[in-house]
Design a protein around this motif. Structure first.
Motif, mmCIF file in Angstrom:
data_model
loop_
_atom_site.group_PDB
_atom_site.id
_atom_site.type_symbol
_atom_site.label_atom_id
_atom_site.label_comp_id
_atom_site.label_asym_id
_atom_site.label_seq_id
_atom_site.Cartn_x
_atom_site.Cartn_y
_atom_site.Cartn_z
ATOM 1 N N SER A 53 14.607 -39.298 0.558
ATOM 2 C CA SER A 53 14.778 -40.087 1.776
ATOM 3 C C SER A 53 15.680 -41.295 1.537
ATOM 4 O O SER A 53 16.355 -41.751 2.452
ATOM 5 C CB SER A 53 13.424 -40.536 2.318
ATOM 6 O OG SER A 53 12.820 -41.448 1.417
ATOM 7 N N ARG A 54 15.713 -41.809 0.330
ATOM 8 C CA ARG A 54 16.620 -42.918 0.022
ATOM 9 C C ARG A 54 18.062 -42.448 -0.139
ATOM 10 O O ARG A 54 18.993 -43.167 0.201
ATOM 11 C CB ARG A 54 16.201 -43.607 -1.272
ATOM 12 C CG ARG A 54 14.994 -44.461 -1.146
ATOM 13 C CD ARG A 54 14.697 -45.171 -2.433
ATOM 14 N NE ARG A 54 13.429 -45.869 -2.369
ATOM 15 C CZ ARG A 54 12.859 -46.455 -3.387
ATOM 16 N NH1 ARG A 54 13.443 -46.429 -4.566
ATOM 17 N NH2 ARG A 54 11.711 -47.060 -3.237
ATOM 18 N N THR A 65 5.532 -36.673 -4.116
ATOM 19 C CA THR A 65 5.692 -37.949 -3.418
ATOM 20 C C THR A 65 6.929 -38.689 -3.920
ATOM 21 O O THR A 65 7.704 -39.231 -3.118
ATOM 22 C CB THR A 65 4.441 -38.818 -3.621
ATOM 23 O OG1 THR A 65 3.301 -38.088 -3.181
ATOM 24 C CG2 THR A 65 4.544 -40.115 -2.847
ATOM 25 N N LEU A 66 7.123 -38.711 -5.224
ATOM 26 C CA LEU A 66 8.302 -39.378 -5.777
ATOM 27 C C LEU A 66 9.592 -38.705 -5.342
ATOM 28 O O LEU A 66 10.567 -39.378 -4.979
ATOM 29 C CB LEU A 66 8.216 -39.425 -7.302
ATOM 30 C CG LEU A 66 7.173 -40.384 -7.882
ATOM 31 C CD1 LEU A 66 7.104 -40.220 -9.400
ATOM 32 C CD2 LEU A 66 7.485 -41.814 -7.513
ATOM 33 N N SER A 125 10.065 -36.948 -2.640
ATOM 34 C CA SER A 125 10.251 -37.187 -1.210
ATOM 35 C C SER A 125 10.839 -38.569 -0.966
ATOM 36 O O SER A 125 11.754 -38.721 -0.156
ATOM 37 C CB SER A 125 8.913 -37.058 -0.490
ATOM 38 O OG SER A 125 9.050 -37.388 0.861
ATOM 39 N N SER A 126 10.330 -39.564 -1.652
ATOM 40 C CA SER A 126 10.878 -40.914 -1.460
ATOM 41 C C SER A 126 12.301 -41.011 -2.000
ATOM 42 O O SER A 126 13.152 -41.689 -1.415
ATOM 43 C CB SER A 126 9.982 -41.955 -2.122
ATOM 44 O OG SER A 126 9.958 -41.768 -3.522
#
Length: 81
Positions: A40-41, A33-34, A36-37
């Protein structure tokens, strides 16, 4: 070893193994999850296209050609049967 002692050791080993797998999978989900975020940033936003009307016209040409090919194939298939 006696049976109750063997059973107790087996249960503790099972609990340790299941706990380890649970912790590992939890860490894996959090890390995914980390990442992926973060990705995306960091990725740039896609550039907007300026020629939107030309792409629609090209898509219509391809759709018409595709329909003609499919129609010809169906006609030939039905003629053979």
């Amino acid at each position: 070893m006696q049976d109750p002692q063997l059973l107790q050791e087996g249960l503790s080993l099972m609990a340790f193994g299941m706990g380890f797998v649970f912790v590992f999978l939890t860490v894996l989900v959090v890390a995914t999850t980390l990442m992926s975020s973060l990705v995306s940033r960091l990725t740039p936003a896609p550039a907007p296209t300026e020629s939107g009307s030309r792409e629609a016209g090209a898509a219509d040409d391809h759709d018409g050609e595709l329909m003609a090919v499919i129609s010809a194939a169906l006609h030939r298939y039905r003629r053979r049967r």
